[in-house]
Design an enzyme around this catalytic site. Sequence first.
Site, PDB file in Angstrom:
ATOM      1  N   LYS A  16       9.024   4.931  -5.792  1.00  0.00           N
ATOM      2  CA  LYS A  16       8.358   5.263  -4.764  1.00  0.00           C
ATOM      3  C   LYS A  16       8.816   6.530  -4.443  1.00  0.00           C
ATOM      4  CE  LYS A  16       5.106   3.557  -1.818  1.00  0.00           C
ATOM      5  NZ  LYS A  16       4.181   2.222  -2.257  1.00  0.00           N
TER       6      LYS A  16
HETATM    7  N1  GLU Z   1       0.886   2.745  -3.396  1.00  0.00           N
HETATM    8  C1  GLU Z   1       0.281   1.718  -3.846  1.00  0.00           C
HETATM    9  C2  GLU Z   1       1.183   0.377  -3.562  1.00  0.00           C
HETATM   10  O1  GLU Z   1       1.874   0.417  -2.923  1.00  0.00           O
HETATM   11  C3  GLU Z   1      -0.229   1.659  -5.426  1.00  0.00           C
HETATM   12  C4  GLU Z   1       1.091   2.118  -6.307  1.00  0.00           C
HETATM   13  C5  GLU Z   1       0.395   2.365  -7.641  1.00  0.00           C
HETATM   14  O2  GLU Z   1      -0.777   2.076  -8.142  1.00  0.00           O
HETATM   15  O3  GLU Z   1       1.315   2.824  -8.613  1.00  0.00           O
HETATM   16  O4  GLU Z   1       0.957  -0.630  -4.234  1.00  0.00           O
END
Ligand code: GLU
Length: 434
Positions: free
Chosen positions: A124
Amino acid sequence: MTSPTNVPQNLIRPDKDMFLGEENPFESMMSRFDFAAQKLSLDPGLYKVLRSPEKQIIVSVPFLRDSGEVEVYTGYRVLYNTSRGPAKGGIRFDLNVTLDEVKALAAWMTWKCAVVNIPFGGAKGGVVCDPSQLSNAELERITRRYTATIIEVLGPDSDVPAPDVNTNERVMAWIMDTYSMHKRHTVTAVVTGKPVSMGGSLGRREATGRGCMIVTREALKRLRLPIQGTRVAVQGFGNVGSVAAQLMEQQGMKIVAVSDKSGAVYNPDGLKLRDVMQHSRQHRLLSEYRDAEHITNAELLTIDCDVLVPAALENVITSQNAARIKARIICEGANGPTTAGADRILEENGVFVIPDILANAGGVTVSYFEWVQNRAGYFWDEPTVNQRLERIMVESFAEVAGMSGRFGLNMRIGAYMQAIERVAAVHRLRGMYA
Ligand code: GLU
């Protein structure tokens, strides 16, 4: 209350520091991890490894304001675990971003990818900023500088960002372009959630909300509750909440309340969702919507409904309000909306919680499809994307329900156990390079 410097007080979540023990997202994630690891009798060495993020990057992001003034923001990228494949996870632009939050979200991505069994690790990222106070050009400069600063970790085989809170297709296009300029050739697979015209996947934008609808439908079936007429309240009317509401309505459910940051609209007989959607598409706040009763965001969580979909931010269901929740099912569209303290109360009250790492995994699942399509250079039509998503969500729901049933534990712990077992199995096979 402490706050980052130069941040207007009204932009900080008011309850941010009040229940820090309960609301620290990393502690919150760890308490569930510890419990699940203990139930799995995870060996002590692996336990230590899986409790530690692989890599934590903190960067300064200097950029020029349109006024010519230099500003320096802080950015993070955490790669929590990459044993099952490249790190995967979104980037958020928000004033409340902290290293602990990014660590928790990166861990959740690791467990989420394992729950739906896609070959990714978890990551993240975030930049501490308030995008509503930045021009488009300023946002672009921040995005490009942040990307260039963390470029050594990024790549289709190492770390693949995606949208998250306050980031979108346009931000992904800038990241892809910056990375490609440095590599001297176009690399579409370095991000997912891109515009379809530059290699994004059909169905990606709707995928998280679609996944929420699918697992809610599965939960209703499991509890032998009807789908028709089921009353749903949705907190957060962004990409996840608005799509979930629409698709649930298409299934025959009745959307009785939705909210955005300005407040919530409520109609016990069902909202005119199409009208509400149109109102918010015109960038108008729900507090200005005329054709429904107005309630607060806090009230929405405890109204009389069958399904509650928290699809905004972390820590909205806490030990302070959990006892007042009337919904039979909670589908966690957001990451970390429920604290560990609230979990205990909800379980005692028989609320069936579809945990975030399962409920909102539709987004990363179609991100995986996008990455596959980019690498193959061959694109699927939308029905194919949706069918494959449907299959993965239905199977994952059944696997988590099976795990939780076998151990007599709730769905959240079942999901953590499923995920930890998959990640641990790979660690055992790969052994330790020491
Ligand atoms: N931000 C989204 C999540 O928390 C998508 C993450 C992604 O597609 O890599 O799952």
